[in-house]
Motif scaffolding. Structure first.
Motif, PDB file in Angstrom:
ATOM      1  N   ARG A 722       0.851  -1.188   0.000  1.00  0.00           N
ATOM      2  CA  ARG A 722       0.000   0.000   0.000  1.00  0.00           C
ATOM      3  C   ARG A 722       0.895   1.249   0.000  1.00  0.00           C
ATOM      4  O   ARG A 722       2.108   1.160  -0.116  1.00  0.00           O
ATOM      5  N   ASP A 723       0.269   2.409   0.156  1.00  0.00           N
ATOM      6  CA  ASP A 723       1.044   3.652   0.111  1.00  0.00           C
ATOM      7  C   ASP A 723       2.016   3.770   1.280  1.00  0.00           C
ATOM      8  O   ASP A 723       3.114   4.323   1.141  1.00  0.00           O
ATOM      9  N   THR A 724       1.637   3.280   2.446  1.00  0.00           N
ATOM     10  CA  THR A 724       2.482   3.444   3.629  1.00  0.00           C
ATOM     11  C   THR A 724       2.736   2.141   4.371  1.00  0.00           C
ATOM     12  O   THR A 724       3.304   2.171   5.465  1.00  0.00           O
ATOM     13  N   THR A 758      15.202  -0.886  12.679  1.00  0.00           N
ATOM     14  CA  THR A 758      14.504  -2.120  13.049  1.00  0.00           C
ATOM     15  C   THR A 758      13.025  -1.832  13.218  1.00  0.00           C
ATOM     16  O   THR A 758      12.648  -0.873  13.909  1.00  0.00           O
ATOM     17  N   VAL A 759      12.187  -2.653  12.592  1.00  0.00           N
ATOM     18  CA  VAL A 759      10.738  -2.436  12.644  1.00  0.00           C
ATOM     19  C   VAL A 759      10.193  -2.806  14.006  1.00  0.00           C
ATOM     20  O   VAL A 759       9.449  -2.043  14.627  1.00  0.00           O
ATOM     21  N   ASN A 760      10.547  -3.974  14.507  1.00  0.00           N
ATOM     22  CA  ASN A 760       9.952  -4.506  15.731  1.00  0.00           C
ATOM     23  C   ASN A 760      10.977  -4.541  16.844  1.00  0.00           C
ATOM     24  O   ASN A 760      12.077  -5.067  16.677  1.00  0.00           O
ATOM     25  N   GLU A 761      10.620  -3.939  17.996  1.00  0.00           N
ATOM     26  CA  GLU A 761      11.520  -3.962  19.139  1.00  0.00           C
ATOM     27  C   GLU A 761      11.607  -5.352  19.750  1.00  0.00           C
ATOM     28  O   GLU A 761      12.676  -5.771  20.200  1.00  0.00           O
ATOM     29  N   ALA A 762      10.484  -6.051  19.792  1.00  0.00           N
ATOM     30  CA  ALA A 762      10.462  -7.426  20.313  1.00  0.00           C
ATOM     31  C   ALA A 762      10.390  -8.390  19.139  1.00  0.00           C
ATOM     32  O   ALA A 762       9.740  -8.119  18.121  1.00  0.00           O
ATOM     33  N   ALA A 763      11.072  -9.498  19.292  1.00  0.00           N
ATOM     34  CA  ALA A 763      11.097 -10.479  18.203  1.00  0.00           C
ATOM     35  C   ALA A 763       9.700 -11.037  17.956  1.00  0.00           C
ATOM     36  O   ALA A 763       8.932 -11.283  18.890  1.00  0.00           O
ATOM     37  N   VAL A 771       4.633  -4.118   7.961  1.00  0.00           N
ATOM     38  CA  VAL A 771       5.477  -2.949   8.200  1.00  0.00           C
ATOM     39  C   VAL A 771       4.658  -1.705   7.860  1.00  0.00           C
ATOM     40  O   VAL A 771       4.175  -1.564   6.729  1.00  0.00           O
ATOM     41  N   CYS A 772       4.528  -0.812   8.825  1.00  0.00           N
ATOM     42  CA  CYS A 772       3.721   0.404   8.655  1.00  0.00           C
ATOM     43  C   CYS A 772       4.600   1.649   8.762  1.00  0.00           C
ATOM     44  O   CYS A 772       5.802   1.571   8.964  1.00  0.00           O
ATOM     45  N   ASP A 773       3.940   2.791   8.619  1.00  0.00           N
ATOM     46  CA  ASP A 773       4.582   4.107   8.774  1.00  0.00           C
ATOM     47  C   ASP A 773       5.717   4.322   7.788  1.00  0.00           C
ATOM     48  O   ASP A 773       6.729   4.962   8.089  1.00  0.00           O
ATOM     49  N   LEU A 774       5.568   3.762   6.594  1.00  0.00           N
ATOM     50  CA  LEU A 774       6.513   4.062   5.521  1.00  0.00           C
ATOM     51  C   LEU A 774       6.034   5.293   4.745  1.00  0.00           C
ATOM     52  O   LEU A 774       4.931   5.789   4.965  1.00  0.00           O
ATOM     53  N   HIS A 775       6.867   5.796   3.844  1.00  0.00           N
ATOM     54  CA  HIS A 775       6.558   7.029   3.120  1.00  0.00           C
ATOM     55  C   HIS A 775       6.165   6.701   1.679  1.00  0.00           C
ATOM     56  O   HIS A 775       6.864   5.955   0.982  1.00  0.00           O
ATOM     57  N   GLN A 776       5.056   7.270   1.273  1.00  0.00           N
ATOM     58  CA  GLN A 776       4.540   7.028  -0.076  1.00  0.00           C
ATOM     59  C   GLN A 776       5.538   7.537  -1.110  1.00  0.00           C
ATOM     60  O   GLN A 776       6.117   8.618  -0.968  1.00  0.00           O
TER      61      GLN A 776
END
Length: 1362
Positions: A722-724, A758-763, A771-776
């Motif tokens: 998706r966009d983000t 790193t996307v996730n702090e906990a494994a 994966v969220c909060d990316l930039h379009q």
């Protein structure tokens, strides 16, 4: 002939000898000699002409006739003799005339010469005196001039650099640059490193230099002139250079000229890197390197470059921590013959870092990286710290520079307590320590530099054990003013000519400079403040100096900071500032003509550290890398505070012996620790570093065993882009290491970025992650790291780049409930083909359980039904459509969403009656309790039941029920609610298939609250049946500052009685309240603590009575005082002055004042505390401040303040100037009068006003007097002085006991006796009437004697004036 430069102090020196005394004489003698030589030449020429004439005459006679020889001989002899005689005669006359003329001319010239010599002597003496004074002045200023010229000397500095040019053949090109320096630099021009000689190619080059602007003009350039041209400027203090490329294009007929390629600076044209492809392979690579300071090392790689060309090669670049390296005295580079190397001649910790060799060509970039560790050299003193590093110089100026550095790691040593900074002038070996005491932060302003000189610096660290080795020296920095560049200005002349001049030359005749501007603190620390300012404009042509002054805020005095040394830079570091005090600063500029006015004052500045030690880094995570290395990651500290980097330490588990892993701060929060022992167990910790110091150590990492990490995950795929956001999937590693995999970490970064996040702090235990909060519109790459009990393994290969853009018309999975109450997930796909298939997955595993799910697909629409939904169905569901361009979607079914769907399903399967409001209660005025609820809609067939404590109740007198089906309200009213009614109340409703119920629990505190409210309402109802208070007692304060108690009564009649009581005692009032109006009030004037107590208002008749109570005490009394303060503060009069014999009294009159009011007095905004000098008090009408024995310090503004709990009411008076003088004079007068009254003569007592005595008796009048000094006592009789005798006697004892005795009293002694008691301060007069009667006579009737009343005798005016 050699030319020797004359020293500057010899150029103006005048050398004299004795010749100046006869200059005029020598001139006259020279002129005389010249005239003499001229006259001698004229005489000789005349004699020669006469001789030739006689010879011609004799010749003519011989030809005219014949004469015999004897006669001829005689005639010739006579003629000769006659001629000789004439000649002698003429000669004698000429000699006589010449002698006379010579004598006259000599006398005349001698007189003129004597006069001229006299004038010359006078002029010479004047000049000698002038020269002597000038020499004395020049000798005095010679040292200053030498120092000034020394400061003016500076290395060359290029102001305007050369610019590259591209021209056509047969065109001319001109290269220009501007350079400054003192002495004037010598400029030489080079072409491709070879010196340009104008004589070698006449007419080809023209080199000019005017006003600091240097030009090289190339006439009619040809293709061979394509080259790199350099200009080198040199003087005795340094050398600078600038270069530019000149490309000469060749034009081929009508064709477009070929596109030129920019040349690399410093390389000949034959070595230009062509825009071509190279294949590069690394055959041998340098690895992780461990060295110690002071050693040498070479990093080398062996390369295979294809194709192999002799004159064309790819470009080799060396980087340290992503910073491009250049050759220096510390590093040397080599590239060629199949290898690239980087050599270090003397290692320092500055050289530690990640080294990368990059080979660049059109085919791309090939690179290799490895870390080089540089440990500290052995300390000079055991336990001393390592050397600081990364020494930098900033903000250099004429006599000032800021030096910064990074602190060493002190893992095994005691902490650093400070640093010493050393400087050395370039060209010498003399190191000078700049600071006397160690500085605690990694920054220091160095002052006292000499303008134009170049310096290098070094830093040494200090701890409790000793001093470290010095750091690597800094790059040389020249003490020059960068503002000088801004003062240059180009002046256009005729045509296209221009010159570069200083703005000072255009300012006119400016002598005394203006004040500096923009004075501010550019840097603040706990030990110093750096002040910066702009030079004055105009500034004048003379050299500028600055003087800095400081003042403690509020002191009003200024102190010069640099009284001994003038500052020449617009920067200055001020030390020795008192801790906790605020200062203001100002700057004055000066030159030889004088001192400017002060600049504007800065805002208050306090010396304090603007940054603090950073907080400790967060969680430290160690993961396996290789069999000898571990990857350490950590969270950045919460308070970074201008971080310089991090230090990582390691320790063998259980040993508690820590060793540093890196010796230079690293700027990133991930580090690979090399050189570990395979199979050993380690723990790690991290500390953050800034200029103030190092943070506390972070928490230790978990113990990790050093061994090869588990293999990485693979086969990274993506869906639902998706966009983000996107969903990433991967496959588990083939080898799981020493223990099973416990989770995965996903990293990402932008495609061209350098740092992974790193996307996730906990494994995550799943093999997928959203994966969220990316930039379009951005392109990202990803990788996965697997983790097990031993740590985190190596990352997977980087994924293919993914562009964050959603497909047009993208749809998502939706959740719903159908008409039968079945829960489903639905998805539509309009891009389906005949071969497309829907695939439903849970946790990205295909759904295959027919007992839990049912799939229905119709056309482009597919649904996944839940047969028996429960918590086991929670999770992530996805669907993908085959034979499309990656159409997919997912849906997370969480507990909240499942509850919503199940509730909706139940609503459809089991309908309920909707309620507008749940079961609630309401309490009426008589204490009745009503239970009710309201349904959205009820049909006529609806039924209901009330259940209390699991028992149904019916409609009765005790429980009156009613249902209004039109409004949906169902209610039950209980007239008497008591303790037995505690429990649970439920209403059940049935309306066809639909049903509902609502419950209300009244147990414990909830029931008690309802019961108390019902009892209260019942009592209130009964109370209001007779006379009662509609409003209970309350209070307020009137405008006259009286406290008023007010209440309202209702339901009264004529027989109703109202009373006021205080502490149960009847409180008498002047008038009874008017009960018909219903308002009763009681005024308490001038409230004080005597009015504290319990006040009651009672109202009573035959129907009953009611009581209202108000206790005036504690908080109520304090609030009343504040309310009175509000009224008094608003009406307070202006401050007035009253003078007394004690001093000056300031008074503020108010409607009422009491000591409980919160008042304050201020003098010059400082709070006044009551003391012997300043007494604070008041009366009912006013508050006052008594200034006892006032002095000059008591002048100023006085403020009276009264606080009303919310606002401050103030009255002010300026007791200074004339107001103070007049008050002080009146005080002095009153004080003098009081002193005089105290010390004047006075009669204390003992004399009656009337005395009756019989003749013959002895009268003795005795009294006591007082006075300081002792008073004079004079007795009078009938206003006349009493003559003393045996009959009249007066006695004064101890200067205070006075008696007057009359022996043998007679009738003549009757009369008025007066006693005057007086000293210099005044006195009193006492009159005593003496009445004498004869024996046998009746005693006269007179009034009983009384104490005689004194009459005041004033002091003289002069005494009072004194």
């Amino acid at each position: 002939m050699s030319i020797v430069a004359v020293p500057f102090y010899q150029k103006r020196h005048k050398h004299y000898d004795q010749s100046y005394r006869n200059v005029q004489t020598r001139y006259l003698l020279d002129e005389y000699a010249a005239k003499k030589r001229a006259s001698t030449r004229s005489s000789s020429q005349k004699s020669l002409s006469q001789k030739s004439s006689s010879q011609r005459a004799s010749g003519q006679a011989a030809f005219g006739g014949t004469t015999c020889s004897i006669c001829a001989k005689r005639l010739s002899t006579d003629a000769v003799e006659e001629e000789e005689h004439e000649r002698k005669k003429r000669y004698q006359s000429l000699v006589a005339a010449y002698g006379e003329a010579k004598r006259e001319r000599f006398l005349r010239e001698l007189a003129e010469m004597e006069e001229n010599v006299h004038v010359a002597r006078s002029q010479a003496q004047d000049k000698l005196d002038k020269y002597a004074i000038q020499e004395m002045v020049e000798d005095k200023l010679a040292g200053d001039r030498h120092s000034y010229l020394e400061r003016m000397r500076r290395a060359p500095e290029i102001l305007v650099r050369l610019r590259s040019h591209t021209v056509w053949e047969r065109m001319s090109v001109k290269l220009c640059f501007t350079v400054q320096g003192f002495p004037t630099p010598v400029v030489q021009w080079y072409k491709n490193g070879s010196l340009i000689c104008q004589a070698g190619e006449p007419g080809k080059y023209r080199i000019e230099s005017k006003y600091g602007v240097h030009t090289l003009e190339i006439n009619r350039a040809n293709f061979d002139d394509t080259a790199t041209y350099s200009a080198v400027a040199t003087n005795g203090y340094g050398q600078v250079s600038t270069n530019a490329a000149v490309v000469v294009r060749r034009f081929h007929g009508d064709e477009e000229p070929w596109h030129s390629v920019g040349l690399p600076i410093g390389l000949p044209p034959s070595s230009v890197i062509p825009y071509m492809h190279f294949d590069v392979q690394f055959l041998e690579k340098f690895g992780v390197t461990f060295r110690r300071e002071g050693e040498t090392v070479t990093l080398k790689c062996t390369l295979l470059v294809t194709p192999e060309l002799k004159r064309v090669q790819p470009r080799a670049e060396w980087y340290r921590d992503d910073v491009l390296l250049k050759e220096s005295k510390w590093t040397k580079m080599f590239f060629g013959e199949g290898q690239a190397s980087l050599s270090f001649s003397h290692l320092n910790k500055d050289d530690e870092g990640l080294y990368t060799l990059r080979i660049v060509s059109r085919g791309g970039i090939s690179e290799h990286s490895a870390f080089m560790f540089v440990r500290d050299a052995d300390p000079l003193v055991t336990g001393a710290p390592g050397a600081p590093m990364d020494l930098q110089c900033h903000d250099a100026n004429r006599d000032y520079v800021i030096v910064t550095w990074k602190p060493p790691n002190t893992t095994t040593e005691s902490p650093v307590i400070g640093y010493f900074i050393d400087r050395c002038e370039v060209g010498t070996d003399n190191w000078v320590q700049c600071n006397d005491a160690p500085v605690k932060i990694c920054k220091y302003p160095v002052t006292g530099l000499f303008e134009g000189r170049s310096y290098i610096f070094r830093v040494r660290a200090v701890n409790s054990a000793g001093i470290s080795r010095p750091s690597r020296v800094s790059e040389a920095v020249a003490a020059l003013d960068p503002v000088d560049l801004k003062r240059l200005r180009a002046v256009h002349l005729e045509g296209d000519k221009e010159i570069v001049v200083y703005r000072d030359d255009l300012e006119g005749d400016v002598q005394i400079p203006g004040p500096p501007t923009n004075v501010h603190a550019s840097e603040i620390s706990r030990t110093y403040v750096v002040l910066s300012w702009d030079p004055p404009a105009p500034r004048g042509k003379e050299p500028l100096m600055y003087f800095i002054e400081k003042s403690v805020v509020g002191s009003g005095t200024w102190q010069r900071v640099n009284a001994q040394t003038a500052v020449r830079s617009p920067r200055y570091a001020v030390f020795d500032l008192a801790e906790g005090k605020q200062y203001v600063f100002r700057v004055l500029s000066a030159n030889k003509h004088g001192l400017s006015d002060p600049s504007e004052i800065t805002a208050p500045i306090q010396a304090q550290d603007m940054i603090v030690v950073p907080s400790a880094p967060g969680r430290v995570l160690a993961s396996r890398n290789t069999k000898t290395s571990v990857v350490v990651q950590w969270d950045r500290p919460k308070h970074e505070e201008d971080l310089l980097g991090y230090y990582v330490d390691c320790c063998v588990a259980g040993s508690n012996v820590w060793e540093p892993c890196n010796h230079k701060p690293i700027g990133y929060n991930r580090f690979v620790v090399h050189g570990l022992t395979t199979g050993e167990q380690y723990v790690f910790r991290v500390k953050a570093v800034n200029a103030v110091g190092t943070s506390e150590n972070s928490q230790e990492s978990d113990v990790i065993k050093v061994q090869a990490a588990l293999s990485p995950a693979y086969d990274l795929t993506f869906c639902e882009v998706r966009d983000t956001s996107l969903v990433m999937l991967w496959k588990a590693p083939v080898y799981s290491g020493s223990s099973p995999i416990t989770g995965y970490f996903v990293d990402y970064k932008e495609e061209d970025s350098g740092e992974w996040s790193t996307v996730n702090e906990a494994a995550t235990a799943n093999r997928y992650l959203k994966v969220c909060d990316l930039h379009q519109g951005k392109t990202y790459v990803f990788r996965v790291r697997a983790a097990n009990a031993s740590g985190v393994g190596r990352p997977s290969d980087t994924s293919e780049p993914v562009l964050m853009e959603a497909r047009p018309g993208t749809k998502e999975i939706s959740a719903g409930v159908d008409e039968e109450g079945n829960i489903y997930l639905s998805f539509d796909c309009q891009e389906m083909t005949d071969a497309s298939q829907f695939t439903w997955c849970k946790a990205y595993e295909e759904v295959a359980d027919d007992q839990k799910f049912r799939i229905e697909t119709v056309g482009d629409h597919s649904k996944l039904y839940f047969k028996n939904p429960d918590k086991g169905d929670l999770g992530t569901y996805s669907v993908s459509v085959s034979d499309t361009d990656g159409v997919s979607s997912s849906f997370t079914l969480d507990e909240e969403e499942l509850e919503r769907l199940v509730a909706l399903s139940n609503e459809i399967k089991n309908p309920t009656i909707p309620l507008k409001s749940e079961l609630a209660y309401e309490i009426f005025d008589k204490g009745q309790v009503r239970f009710w609820l309201q349904a959205e809609h009820l049909s006529p067939d609806a039924s209901y039941r009330f259940i209390i404590n699991d028992r149904e109740v019916s409609d009765s007198e005790k429980h009156r029920m009613k249902c209004d089906k039109a409004t949906g309200i169902i209610e039950m009213v209980m007239d008497r609610f008591n303790i037995e009614n505690e429990g649970t109340y439920t209403v059940q409703i049935h309306d066809g298939k639909a049903k509902n119920q609502s419950s209300l629990v009244l147990i414990g505190d909830a029931f008690k609250a309802v019961l108390d409210e019902a009892e209260f309402q019942r009592k209130e109802f009964l109370r209001k049946q007779g006379p009662h208070f509609a409003e209970y007692l309350r209070w307020d304060v009137t405008d006259e500052c009286e406290v008023r108690l007010v209440c309202k009564v209702a339901n009264t009649k004529k027989e109703t009685v109202f009373k006021w009581l205080k502490d149960d005692v009847l409180y008498e009032t002047e008038a009874l309240p008017d009960l018909e109006k219903g308002v009763c009030q009681l005024l308490i004037p001038k409230l004080s603590k005597k009015d504290l107590g319990e006040y009651k208002a009672t109202v009573k008749d035959e129907r009953g009575q009611d009581v209202s109570v108000l206790e005036i005490a504690g908080k109520v009394y304090e609030d009343m005082v504040l309310a009175m303060s509000r009224v008094c503060g608003a009406s307070a009069s202006p401050l007035k002055v009253l003078c007394t014999e004690e001093g000056i009294r300031l008074q503020c009159f108010m409607k009422y004042f009491t000591g409980e009011m919160k008042v304050n007095w201020y003098h010059k905004d400082a709070k006044i505390a009551s003391s012997d000098h300043m007494r604070i008090g008041g009366s009912e009408e006013m508050a006052w401040l008594q200034i006892c024995e006032p002095t000059e310090k008591d002048k100023g503004k006085y403020t009276f303040e009264i606080y009303d709990g919310k606002d401050n009411h103030q009255r002010s008076l300026d007791l200074s100037g004339q107001a103070f003088d007049e008050a002080f004079a009146e005080f002095q007068q009153l004080k003098a009068a009081a002193f005089a009254e105290k010390n004047r003569g006075k009669v204390i007592g003992g004399l009656p006003d009337v005395v009756t005595i019989m003749e013959g008796k002895t009268l003795n009048l005795t009294c006591t007097v007082f006075g300081n000094p002792d008073p004079e006592v004079v007795w009078l009789k009938n206003e006349k002085d009493l003559e003393l005798s045996d009959h009249f006697s007066v006695k004064v004892e101890q200067a205070k006991y006075v008696s007057m005795t009359i022996k043998g009293v007679t009738s003549e002694d009757s009369g008025k006796y007066s006693m005057n008691v007086k000293n210099k301060y005044g006195g009193e007069k006492i009159d005593v009437t003496v009445s004498v009667y004869k024996p046998g006579e009746k005693i006269p009737d007179i009034s009983p004697p009384q104490q005689a009343k004194p009459k005041l005798i004033p002091a003289s005016g002069s005494v009072l004036a004194q």
